[in-house]
Motif scaffolding. Structure first.
Motif, short mmCIF file in Angstrom:
data_model
loop_
_atom_site.label_atom_id
_atom_site.label_comp_id
_atom_site.label_asym_id
_atom_site.label_seq_id
_atom_site.Cartn_x
_atom_site.Cartn_y
_atom_site.Cartn_z
N THR A 187 0.83 -1.20 0.00
CA THR A 187 0.00 0.00 0.00
C THR A 187 0.87 1.25 0.00
OG1 THR A 187 -0.13 0.06 2.42
CG2 THR A 187 -1.83 -1.19 1.26
N TRP A 188 0.27 2.33 -0.45
CA TRP A 188 0.92 3.63 -0.40
C TRP A 188 -0.11 4.65 0.05
CZ3 TRP A 188 -0.94 7.45 -3.73
CH2 TRP A 188 -1.77 6.99 -4.77
N ARG A 189 0.36 5.79 0.56
CA ARG A 189 -0.55 6.78 1.12
C ARG A 189 -0.26 8.17 0.59
NH1 ARG A 189 -1.07 6.01 7.49
NH2 ARG A 189 -2.85 7.36 7.08
N GLU A 210 3.20 5.49 -5.70
CA GLU A 210 2.70 4.21 -6.20
C GLU A 210 3.80 3.43 -6.92
OE1 GLU A 210 -1.10 2.40 -8.70
OE2 GLU A 210 -0.62 4.54 -8.83
N THR A 237 -0.65 -2.80 -6.02
CA THR A 237 -0.38 -1.62 -5.22
C THR A 237 -1.69 -0.85 -5.07
OG1 THR A 237 0.26 -0.36 -7.20
CG2 THR A 237 2.02 -1.43 -5.96
N LEU A 238 -2.00 -0.50 -3.83
CA LEU A 238 -3.27 0.16 -3.56
C LEU A 238 -3.06 1.32 -2.60
CD1 LEU A 238 -5.53 -2.99 -3.06
CD2 LEU A 238 -5.66 -1.37 -4.97
N GLU A 239 -3.80 2.40 -2.82
CA GLU A 239 -3.75 3.53 -1.91
C GLU A 239 -4.55 3.23 -0.65
OE1 GLU A 239 -4.78 8.32 -1.73
OE2 GLU A 239 -5.34 7.14 -3.49
N ALA A 242 -2.23 -0.16 5.15
CA ALA A 242 -2.08 -1.61 5.02
C ALA A 242 -3.11 -2.34 5.86
CB ALA A 242 -0.67 -2.02 5.41
N VAL A 245 -6.55 -2.11 3.91
CA VAL A 245 -6.53 -2.76 2.61
C VAL A 245 -6.44 -4.28 2.76
CG1 VAL A 245 -5.13 -3.10 0.54
CG2 VAL A 245 -5.63 -0.79 1.33
#
Length: 301
Positions: A187-189, A210, A237-239, A242, A245
């Protein structure tokens, strides 16, 4: 060649522990490993020693013998090819299973306990074992589809410290044994001040985050994937956080694998926010795979 390390499952007679026995039997069959059923209780402490002149066994011992015998028979009916042994230990459950973990391939526990533990979201013994074990621990939870492996998917959460980590290797082994897809998620923010359509003058900052997450996934699985070319990989990869998600994505998985960075001294308990959330709220069994370290543990999402 010495004896193979067994799959160890803790039992206490609860419905959750019966579910754990079934899951552990399936896991042992998948990995061609023996299964060891362990019942641990301090009944001797509470009931006192049995006088030498009596042939009567204390009720706690009879209960323990009945529980492990029923568990072993359950395994023989479900997976007749799996070698089964049992043990009864006059010790608290968490301590016994932590000790068993030193000699086990993996320790399996149910998500709830008996008696006063039954009303808790997660039994305290399961939480302690997952937080302190020297080896992988699987907490069995989730719906029937997940417990029976119907999704055909192993879910792996990736963080900055998971490059060729024990958690990555464990997830690949699970996927290979199940002939399942491995969904590797990082994940990324976005920063709070960045709107969804934010475009920085110097470049697209969210896109850069990302891309870094995607690069981390590639790096994390690069070495292990060469050893498991048959495993179908999905790199995701998802915004978002963690914790959120992975919990949501676990609804379509048969097992969620997360790493836990342990202090090198093994003093205290260390799970991290991601593993803690997964153990309480995932929709499928959760494997917590420790990675020992001596540096401070960074904050997790």
């Amino acid at each position: 060649m010495g004896p193979m390390a067994p799959v160890v499952v803790g039992v206490d007679g609860s419905d959750a522990s019966l579910s754990a026995v079934d899951w552990a039997a399936d896991e042992a069959a998948r990995l061609s490993l023996p299964l060891r059923i362990v019942y641990a209780s301090l009944w001797e402490h509470y009931e006192g020693a049995v006088p030498a002149w009596t042939l009567d066994r204390p009720s706690g011992q009879v209960l323990a013998e009945n529980i492990v015998a029923a568990g072993a028979e359950r395994v023989r009916q479900r997976r007749p090819g799996v070698p089964v042994t049992t043990d009864i230990v006059a010790e608290d459950a968490a301590s016994a299973l932590l000790r068993e973990g030193h000699m086990a391939d993996v320790v399996v526990v149910g998500s709830r306990g008996r008696g006063e533990l039954a009303d808790l979201l997660l039994g305290s013994a399961a939480l302690v074992v997952a937080a302190r074990s020297s080896g992988p621990v699987i907490v069995v939870r989730g719906d029937r589809q997940a417990l029976e492996g119907r999704h055909g998917r192993v879910l792996l959460g990736i963080g900055p410290h998971d490059v060729d980590s024990p958690a990555v290797r464990f997830a690949f082994r699970e996927a290979a044994a199940r002939d399942a897809e491995l969904d590797v998620v990082c994940t990324w923010r976005r920063q709070l001040h960045e709107p969804a359509d934010h475009m920085a003058v110097s470049g697209d900052v969210p896109r850069d985050r990302e891309q870094r997450a995607a690069a981390l996934v590639d790096k994390a699985v690069e070495a292990v994937s060469r050893d498991h070319p048959q495993v179908l990989l999905r790199r995701t990869t998802l915004e978002g956080t963690a914790r959120k998600v992975l919990t949501e994505r676990s609804a379509a998985a048969d097992i969620l694998v997360v790493g836990a960075r342990r202090p090198g001294s093994l003093v205290g308990m260390e799970l991290g926010r991601v593993a803690h959330r997964a153990l309480h709220h995932a929709h499928c069994p959760v494997a917590v795979v420790p990675q020992h370290h001596d540096a401070p543990v960074p904050d997790e999402s």
